[in-house]
Write an enzyme that holds these catalytic residues in place. Structure first.
Site, PDB file in Angstrom:
ATOM      1  N   ASP A 120      -1.220  -0.198  -4.893  1.00  0.00           N
ATOM      2  CA  ASP A 120      -1.776   0.486  -3.942  1.00  0.00           C
ATOM      3  C   ASP A 120      -2.834  -0.386  -3.271  1.00  0.00           C
ATOM      4  OD1 ASP A 120      -2.684   2.791  -2.453  1.00  0.00           O
ATOM      5  OD2 ASP A 120      -4.373   3.048  -3.684  1.00  0.00           O
ATOM      6  N   SER A 121      -3.314   0.114  -2.170  1.00  0.00           N
ATOM      7  CA  SER A 121      -4.454  -0.522  -1.467  1.00  0.00           C
ATOM      8  C   SER A 121      -5.741  -0.734  -2.314  1.00  0.00           C
ATOM      9  CB  SER A 121      -4.777  -0.021  -0.098  1.00  0.00           C
ATOM     10  OG  SER A 121      -5.300   1.333  -0.407  1.00  0.00           O
ATOM     11  N   TYR A 177      -6.273  -0.085   3.776  1.00  0.00           N
ATOM     12  CA  TYR A 177      -5.036  -0.521   4.396  1.00  0.00           C
ATOM     13  C   TYR A 177      -4.902   0.737   5.724  1.00  0.00           C
ATOM     14  CZ  TYR A 177      -2.539  -3.115   0.632  1.00  0.00           C
ATOM     15  OH  TYR A 177      -2.343  -4.039  -0.510  1.00  0.00           O
ATOM     16  N   ASN A 208       0.746   5.807   0.419  1.00  0.00           N
ATOM     17  CA  ASN A 208       1.371   6.460   1.568  1.00  0.00           C
ATOM     18  C   ASN A 208       1.377   5.559   2.835  1.00  0.00           C
ATOM     19  OD1 ASN A 208       1.753   9.832   1.092  1.00  0.00           O
ATOM     20  ND2 ASN A 208      -0.022   8.954   0.095  1.00  0.00           N
TER      21      ASN A 208
HETATM   22  N1  DGL Z   1      -3.985   5.165  -1.176  1.00  0.00           N
HETATM   23  C1  DGL Z   1      -3.345   4.788  -0.055  1.00  0.00           C
HETATM   24  C2  DGL Z   1      -2.527   5.768   0.722  1.00  0.00           C
HETATM   25  O1  DGL Z   1      -1.955   6.623  -0.024  1.00  0.00           O
HETATM   26  C3  DGL Z   1      -5.092   4.590   0.819  1.00  0.00           C
HETATM   27  C4  DGL Z   1      -4.954   3.927   2.038  1.00  0.00           C
HETATM   28  C5  DGL Z   1      -5.959   2.951   2.510  1.00  0.00           C
HETATM   29  O2  DGL Z   1      -5.989   1.960   1.732  1.00  0.00           O
HETATM   30  O3  DGL Z   1      -6.460   3.361   3.525  1.00  0.00           O
HETATM   31  O4  DGL Z   1      -2.569   5.955   1.884  1.00  0.00           O
END
Ligand code: DGL
Length: 259
Positions: free
Chosen positions: A10-11, A42, A74
């Site tokens: 994940d980010s 992200y 996502n």
């Molecule tokens: N957990 C990411 C998502 O599901 C976060 C996105 C981000 O880093 O802005 O979109």
């Protein structure tokens, strides 16, 4: 192959909401989790940047011998999974906002979705919206500022309360009865959201569905773990490790890694 780990990225720390579901459903599986907190969020990055960051995370997990990769974000799924599936010979599981169940169940015919700018502006998300928004109204809201607050450990803060009030107000005025959480960081807001939303508004997130899909794909490929030994669970962050540790209640092995 069976006893190789599941790779998850994940980010940042949000994808741990997916990791927890996977670990609960598949307790015999080893997992490697990457929190790319250094590059979070992200959500405000371009599609090209999100693809490049997803490649970097994927390559690290492939080098660790992962048998499957769960894109627990996502924003990365909606912007990069098509590229990843085309270019790597390993199964990828993604997560997208659960518009479909909300669209099928809504009584008021108004559904709210809270997600990042990157997700809401992606082509994949637009395809889903086109499929399910014929008879219902979908109120899209960018959760600007939420991810950085969670990443800096300010989950239960006044600033968070203010963001959520601002984002929910137009949805409630338009009588939503479902709120779709379109970002893996957001399930950590459920206790706060439940207090703020009227009882008839239901919250939908896709964590459990992603874990079930991971199980189904591993089973189809006949690579579910058959190890009777304890699985190895490793979580890495290239940001503040203490935030990752605390969101997991210090239950798992968390290390700093400059990936
Ligand atoms: N957990 C990411 C998502 O599901 C976060 C996105 C981000 O880093 O802005 O979109």
């Amino acid at each position: 192959m069976r006893n190789k780990p599941i790779g998850i990225f994940d980010s940042g720390i949000g994808g741990t909401s997916i990791f927890k579901e996977i670990h609960e459903l598949l307790p015999n599986e080893s997992c490697i989790y990457l929190a790319d907190s250094k590059n979070a969020p992200y959500g405000n990055r371009s599609e090209e940047e999100i693809i490049q960051l997803s490649i970097k995370n994927t390559e690290y997990l492939l080098n660790q011998g992962c048998k499957i990769i769960v894109v627990a974000c996502n924003t990365a799924t909606t912007n990069a999974i098509i590229y990843l599936r085309k270019n790597y010979d390993i199964p990828f599981i993604g997560i997208e906002p659960a518009i479909k169940p909300a669209a099928l169940k809504t009584q008021t015919k108004v559904v709210g979705i809270l997600a990042t700018k990157g997700t809401l502006s992606s082509q994949l998300f637009h395809k889903t919206i086109d499929l399910y928004s014929k008879d219902i109204k979908i109120i899209e809201q960018v959760g600007e500022g939420i991810v950085p607050l969670i990443e800096s450990g300010q989950l239960d803060s006044e600033a968070m309360q203010m963001y959520l009030e601002t984002y929910l107000e137009p949805m409630l005025k338009q009588d939503i009865d479902y709120l779709v959480l379109g970002c893996t960081h957001y399930p950590y807001l459920i206790p706060m959201l439940t207090k703020m939303l009227p009882a008839h508004v239901k919250i939908i997130d896709s964590g459990r569905a992603v874990a079930k899909q991971t199980q189904a794909v591993l089973s189809q490929l006949d690579v579910l773990s058959n190890s009777i030994e304890n699985p190895r669970i490793q979580l890495f962050s290239n940001g503040d490790v203490s935030v990752l540790k605390s969101i997991l209640d210090d239950k798992f092995d968390v290390s700093y890694l400059d990936f």
